[in-house]
Motif scaffolding. Sequence first.
Motif, short mmCIF file in Angstrom:
data_model
loop_
_atom_site.label_atom_id
_atom_site.label_comp_id
_atom_site.label_asym_id
_atom_site.label_seq_id
_atom_site.Cartn_x
_atom_site.Cartn_y
_atom_site.Cartn_z
N ARG A 270 0.82 -1.21 0.00
CA ARG A 270 0.00 0.00 0.00
C ARG A 270 0.85 1.26 0.00
O ARG A 270 0.55 2.21 -0.73
CB ARG A 270 -0.94 -0.01 1.22
N ASP B 234 -6.21 2.33 -6.34
CA ASP B 234 -5.59 3.60 -6.73
C ASP B 234 -5.90 3.98 -8.16
O ASP B 234 -5.37 4.98 -8.68
CB ASP B 234 -4.06 3.51 -6.56
N THR C 70 0.73 3.65 -3.45
CA THR C 70 0.08 4.96 -3.37
C THR C 70 1.09 6.09 -3.56
O THR C 70 0.80 7.08 -4.25
CB THR C 70 -0.64 5.11 -2.02
#
Length: 430
Positions: free
Chosen positions: A65, A117, A69
């Motif tokens: 993550r 995303d 991101t």
Amino acid sequence: MVHDVIVVGAGMFGSAAAKYLGRAGADTLIVGPAEPQRLDAAVGLPDFGAHYDESRIARCLGWDRFWGTADTRSTARYRDIEAESGIGFFTECGSLALVSAAQGDRTEAMLRAAGDDGVAVERMPAAELRREFPALRAPSLTGGVEGLLERKDAGRLDPRRLVRAQLELALSSGARLVRGAVTSLHRQERTGHWKVRVQDDDGGFHAEAETVLLATGSLINHSDALPARHAVDLQVFTEPNLLFEVADDHLDRLRHLPTVVIIDPDDTGDGNLSAYLIPPLRYPDGKWYARIGPAMQPVVRELRTAEEIHSWYAQQRITKEQSAFLNRMAHLLLPGLEPVSVREACCVVDKTRTRYPYIGHLDADRTLSVVVGGNGHGARGSDEIGRLAATVVLDEPWDFPVPRGTLAPVPARPDDTCRAGYLQPPFGLC
């Protein structure tokens, strides 16, 4: 004059952080050595940046993550950074990850995060890879191999031009840049300000600030800018590369390939096939080179002292073992490759204990912060990493899906003989 912030380090993280600090209205001074004029003759350089090369892989698909991101947010700003600075650095040629089919759960998790995303990733079986990229041969991995292809918002970036663009935007936001090296840093008891000694071409001077952000890269634990007893748990490793000069009659066949990274999950020591390929691009000497490098375990070795780091970087000579591995990977990935010449290139890669960049205060003193630890991923996500560092310095609300504490610097452990498995797979997407 007392600045609001002094940013020590004018590389990828420092330049991005300074831009965001300036835009927030902070009186910001950036201190960092000038880029060497001859990158292939770095003997005697007291400082260097890991961005001194022509290309890094740009992608949005991340190992977890945080990286996914950070990379996605940074990539979304590339075109704006180029337009605002007038400096181009991003080439959208696509990026391909070759992964073991045996790591299905990990692959599924990466794809779910990418979907969250808004990143488009095509999952390609081996047969489809052969049809679409006939010049590329995928390696044999446990359980078979499959490709994860990003066609848009992925490819490669020129890290030196990215840094120039970020510095241009920092200066246009009111920051000031001084070329030099910090030789001391201490807190003044009477005022509480930080006093920084800068050595430059004119001899040197002192600067003062209420807050200091250290963005000194792989050499942070060997830097005069780091106050005593503040070393962080960060290890530095060799980053050997080979540049294969591509003849004109092979150029069209290879130059339109995407960037490639191989993720081999097997713990087979130097037999591990994890590596990366950057397809041919034109270097400053006018020649076209394809670049091959390892992804940690294969023939990568730790550098424990400043002398070892400087020697590795300055000599620009890789070992016979490293050369043999990289040659083998080049001919595995690009069958029929007949380079006109082969050049060696040395860089370094750092790894933190958490595998994330350290972004935060070095201790309870909220006026001394750090942003270091690219972990082999730092270039493409550097804009968001710099923004997060500015958020910490300015004590603004945290607006990132990973908790701020996850990125807190970990103090070094002088008696720690366990190297925390830095070289053990899986390595993630380099």
